[in-house]
Design an enzyme around this catalytic site. Structure first.
Site, PDB file in Angstrom:
ATOM      1  N   SER A 110     -30.353 -29.149  15.519  1.00 11.07           N
ATOM      2  CA  SER A 110     -31.088 -30.117  14.719  1.00 11.07           C
ATOM      3  C   SER A 110     -31.751 -29.405  13.525  1.00 11.07           C
ATOM      4  CB  SER A 110     -32.093 -30.834  15.637  1.00 11.07           C
ATOM      5  OG  SER A 110     -32.578 -32.000  15.042  1.00 11.07           O
ATOM      6  N   TYR A 111     -33.057 -29.459  13.413  1.00  8.22           N
ATOM      7  CA  TYR A 111     -33.774 -28.704  12.375  1.00  8.22           C
ATOM      8  C   TYR A 111     -33.392 -27.228  12.404  1.00  8.22           C
ATOM      9  CZ  TYR A 111     -37.789 -25.722  11.087  1.00  8.22           C
ATOM     10  OH  TYR A 111     -38.589 -24.711  10.618  1.00  8.22           O
TER      11      TYR A 111
END
Lengths: 242, 242, 242
Positions: A76-77
């Site tokens: 994700s991030y």
């Protein structure tokens, strides 16, 4: 075969939440590191840490331990962070693995890749919380950990930490698109992941920014670290091996 | 129930690479043929064989053996060939099965359905190799056989043969869209297949050209013949049965 | 934990075809109702029953039994009916579950969401059959129950009943988009379902009309009630639980 994995967590997480999956990889004979990025550690100043500091903390982690032939995975991030670190760590890396992760183009921030209603929500929460953001439980439960029962959804939510919003708004400083970087790349897609809307999806929208890449799937939601650690570990091997 | 299957290989392959899957079908009681098309046989002139000759070789295979009630399956490039043969073999056919296969419209070549960067690559390789093409190993490993380990990826690659490029550039001579052909049709999609980019996909982009068709999925990549023969055989039965 | 489910069938079906799946849910400790909607009951006048009457019959079913904390699931056309009933039943409902189901916007009919070639076909059949429609067997076998063998496809087809076409043409009278309705919502997608064309799909085209929703998958076709009742029951629990 024993490979070295560095698994980089997503927003609101620390390395601790990756450990269940890491244990399955270790049981298969691999060496696994689960660093916690600057900005998500106890005592970090959520108001000031940005993407630059998070990337620097990952580079420092790998260099200070002199890790080599690393399979560097970001969730994700964490995709923002491994992308930012890839150029600097290149001689130490064997492969990049994006796990439902953001793949920025030069000059893009994480917020440039999320739908407007998420940006508006994050802006509002950050403004009210000294530039740190939390994810409302209802969104977490329905769109992030949709394959958990309620008890697991709550227990996992209790482990999250406020996230420094500047890491979402600061643009990546990479100098070339990831498609141009000469290194093996994989994209691991958890098929129930609708943390990004299915109409603005992780794959192929972001995966194809890698140029030539290996595609791997795993069951489970965006939070398969909690709901499907064994399957996720198997998919990480499929994604990370030569 | 014993059905008759003719399984038509893709580019760079021969019938031999289909045999592992065919054996599973035979174990389930079916009769299975795995012909090798003109252009992929030892000694074939890769510079001159085109789609016309490949189609003719399939028609000849079926007619010379007087095969009837055939479930005719084509993989990848094999979809060009079964499409070209379908009109001529129609009374002998029960069903067409496309396995991540090309479905040309009248006047289209295989190259008309692939992304520009593949066409440019193939042009370059063919020009340097007397109009035959090979697939670079890196593309094979990452985008074609992404679900294999490296040893299997290499062993399978060693079995490939140079492919006559004219079969990619020659337009199909079918006189009507496949949607108009009155025969049962199935599309079998291996869910990890990104040999065509996921943004320019096999399904539904090409499957829906069949008009009414039966949709079947199987795990595995474009090269499930090597990585998942048992599952692929089961899916072929789901696709090929009445 | 014992939850209460009301499972609303699709077009051409009755509650009886849902029972195999309901039995698996009951075995897991839940209370399950499978009402048959007005328009699909023996003796109903297929020429006159519309969406209004079908919705009213569902509301009456739930109210007359004084059901509470209901997880209300609708399949296919059943999505039109649970959507229409949701506002009126809201205090009795815990969650809405759409199973490859239509999600109308205010003023939309089912026919507004299907491809033109289906509308044209239905118009023609209804005109010839006093405003009731049946699905041609060939479409049923290939596009609705593509994962069945022929014997099951035929046996299931024999259970269908003529469907009142006015339920397809009458617009939903809901006053606000479902995204605005304050209640838990799930979308359960059977991954082999191509009853709506994959290029005009159930998910995310219709699922995202729910606003924040939980995404769940199940194997099988549009008719998993016949082909995969155990897996469908498990997915219904994942979709319906808190």
């Amino acid at each position: 075969m024993s490979d070295t994995y560095v698994l980089v967590h997503g927003a609101w997480h620390t390395g601790a939440e990756i450990e269940a999956t890491a244990e399955h990889l270790r049981a298969a004979g691999h060496t696994v590191h689960c660093p916690t990025l600057a900005g998500n550690r106890p005592g970090d100043d959520r108001a000031t840490v940005g993407l630059t500091e998070a990337v620097a903390s990952l580079v420092d982690y790998v260099e200070s331990r002199d890790l080599k032939q690393v399979r560097l995975a970001g969730h994700s991030y964490g995709g923002m962070v491994i992308t930012g670190a890839a150029e600097r760590l290149l001689p130490r890396l064997t492969r990049l693995v994006y796990v439902n992760a953001f793949v920025p183009q030069p000059g893009e921030s994480l917020n440039d890749m999320v739908p407007p209603h998420y940006r508006a929500l994050f802006d509002q929460i950050a403004a009210a919380n000294k530039q740190s953001v939390m994810l409302p439980f209802e969104i977490w439960r329905e769109a992030f950990i949709n394959d958990a029962d309620l008890a697991l959804a709550k227990a996992a939510y209790a482990k999250l930490n406020p996230h420094p919003y500047r890491t979402f708004t600061e643009a990546s400083t990479i100098t070339q698109p990831m498609a141009a970087l000469q290194i093996g790349k994989s994209y691991l897609n958890c098929v129930l992941d609708v943390a990004l809307p299915a109409s603005l999806p992780w794959h192929p929208r972001l995966s194809e920014r890698l140029g030539l890449y290996r595609y791997v799937e795993s069951p489970g939601s965006h939070e398969a670290w909690f709901t499907r650690p064994a399957e996720l570990a198997r998919a990480l091997v499929d994604a990370g091996r030569d």
